[in-house]
Design a protein around this motif. Sequence first.
Motif, PDB file in Angstrom:
ATOM      1  N   GLU A  46       0.863  -1.243   0.102  1.00 32.07           N
ATOM      2  CA  GLU A  46       0.169   0.014  -0.034  1.00 32.07           C
ATOM      3  C   GLU A  46       0.762   1.174  -0.183  1.00 32.07           C
ATOM      4  OE1 GLU A  46      -3.130   2.381   2.807  1.00 32.07           O
ATOM      5  OE2 GLU A  46      -2.595   0.430   3.453  1.00 32.07           O
ATOM      6  N   ASN A  83      -3.689   3.603   8.329  1.00 32.72           N
ATOM      7  CA  ASN A  83      -4.674   4.282   7.751  1.00 32.72           C
ATOM      8  C   ASN A  83      -6.009   3.885   7.469  1.00 32.72           C
ATOM      9  OD1 ASN A  83      -2.353   5.914   6.788  1.00 32.72           O
ATOM     10  ND2 ASN A  83      -2.064   4.382   4.750  1.00 32.72           N
ATOM     11  N   HIS A  84      -6.294   2.876   8.212  1.00 36.11           N
ATOM     12  CA  HIS A  84      -7.551   2.150   8.150  1.00 36.11           C
ATOM     13  C   HIS A  84      -8.347   1.571   9.662  1.00 36.11           C
ATOM     14  CE1 HIS A  84      -6.552   1.557   4.241  1.00 36.11           C
ATOM     15  NE2 HIS A  84      -5.464   1.099   4.325  1.00 36.11           N
ATOM     16  N   SER A  85      -9.398   1.381   9.657  1.00 36.74           N
ATOM     17  CA  SER A  85      -9.984   0.824  10.671  1.00 36.74           C
ATOM     18  C   SER A  85      -9.851  -0.802  10.815  1.00 36.74           C
ATOM     19  CB  SER A  85     -11.493   1.074  10.996  1.00 36.74           C
ATOM     20  OG  SER A  85     -12.240   0.278  10.180  1.00 36.74           O
ATOM     21  N   GLN A  88     -12.685  -2.410   8.703  1.00 32.56           N
ATOM     22  CA  GLN A  88     -12.729  -2.530   7.420  1.00 32.56           C
ATOM     23  C   GLN A  88     -11.728  -3.293   6.779  1.00 32.56           C
ATOM     24  OE1 GLN A  88     -12.066   1.827   7.218  1.00 32.56           O
ATOM     25  NE2 GLN A  88     -13.949   2.192   6.226  1.00 32.56           N
ATOM     26  N   ILE A  89     -10.588  -3.610   7.362  1.00 32.34           N
ATOM     27  CA  ILE A  89      -9.720  -4.527   6.619  1.00 32.34           C
ATOM     28  C   ILE A  89     -10.063  -6.104   6.843  1.00 32.34           C
ATOM     29  CG2 ILE A  89      -7.061  -5.339   6.939  1.00 32.34           C
ATOM     30  CD1 ILE A  89      -7.696  -2.575   5.646  1.00 32.34           C
ATOM     31  N   GLN A  92     -12.713  -6.388   4.165  1.00 31.41           N
ATOM     32  CA  GLN A  92     -11.970  -6.445   2.950  1.00 31.41           C
ATOM     33  C   GLN A  92     -11.197  -7.889   2.610  1.00 31.41           C
ATOM     34  OE1 GLN A  92      -9.403  -3.097   2.087  1.00 31.41           O
ATOM     35  NE2 GLN A  92     -10.990  -1.669   2.971  1.00 31.41           N
ATOM     36  N   ARG A 124      -6.697  10.456   8.525  1.00 32.06           N
ATOM     37  CA  ARG A 124      -6.005   9.825   9.662  1.00 32.06           C
ATOM     38  C   ARG A 124      -5.596  10.822  10.670  1.00 32.06           C
ATOM     39  NH1 ARG A 124      -8.872   6.161  10.296  1.00 32.06           N
ATOM     40  NH2 ARG A 124      -7.559   5.257  11.479  1.00 32.06           N
TER      41      ARG A 124
END
Length: 328
Positions: A46, A83-85, A88-89, A92, A124
């Motif tokens: 990423e 960068n994410h919760s 969410q990951i 995904q 973020r």
Amino acid sequence: MADLALSVLDLAPVRSGETVGESLAASVALARLAEQAGYRRVWYAEHHNMKAIASSATSVLIAHVAAHTERIRLGAGGIMLPNHSPLQIAEQFGTLESLHPGRIDLGLGRAPGSDQNTMYALRRDPRSADSFPQDVLELQAFLAGESKIPGVQAFPGSGTRVPLYILGSSLFGAQLAAALGLPYAFASHFAPHALHDAVETYRREFQPSEQLDAPYVIAGVNAIAADTQDDADAQFQQTKRQRVRLFARPGLRLSDDDCDAVLASPQGAQIASMVQYSAVGRPADVRDYLESFAKTADADELIVALQSPDTAKRLRSAEMIATELALA
């Protein structure tokens, strides 16, 4: 060393004059070749706000490549979790695992993979990296179907137990991977300096877990194989020039001679040091380097960043290395 496990780190480069669509088609071609040639896995990293890299939507790219391959493992090397919760990951990668059972890896990094302005655009908090260990545990719990947040589960994701890997270039990642009993991947292809200390720390402090009963180390290494040493060296020089341009002031146009002058300067020495671990040469020489590096790095698996400057040469390099190491 016929049992050396070898994988591919695909940086999804967008070359000069190339479209993003062409870059992603090249990633599919590389993954299909890696599958046929016997590589263990292909990972994508990423990155954000980098015109020359097409893997920013990492899970989308993995889904696309998985749909065009049959059995090779695919994953993130890695997702920058700040960068994410975690939810969410988990959703995904739970979706990816549901679509392609037994083929998905989830490597996790603590760095934002971007600059401060890009971090702002991602919405973020700059302090989010501080909670990385807790976020890894939260994500792991979602994937195991044992959520730490009452009333919240990852659908899809719950119970998929997508295998996690901790990525790093310092002792922090090594200590975290050891404490959690997870595989550890060291970014020695661009941040070589702490490799030996980090691996030693990880192996010494490793605690068995439900996912892993013994330490497992993946080390990154650059690679270019060609028919002649001169060709391999010329390709490698192009790669280093591209790194100079990447770090140059936006809008600054640098000729090859300009880049070579930077590389010959004290400032350029730092760029050269980033690619300290690089196997460059004829296939037999690349094989010897990789086998030696695996031993000195105390690595169970190597993941090669193929640095050839165009798609055809990158594919040829991957094929030569696989044939020389008899991966298939």
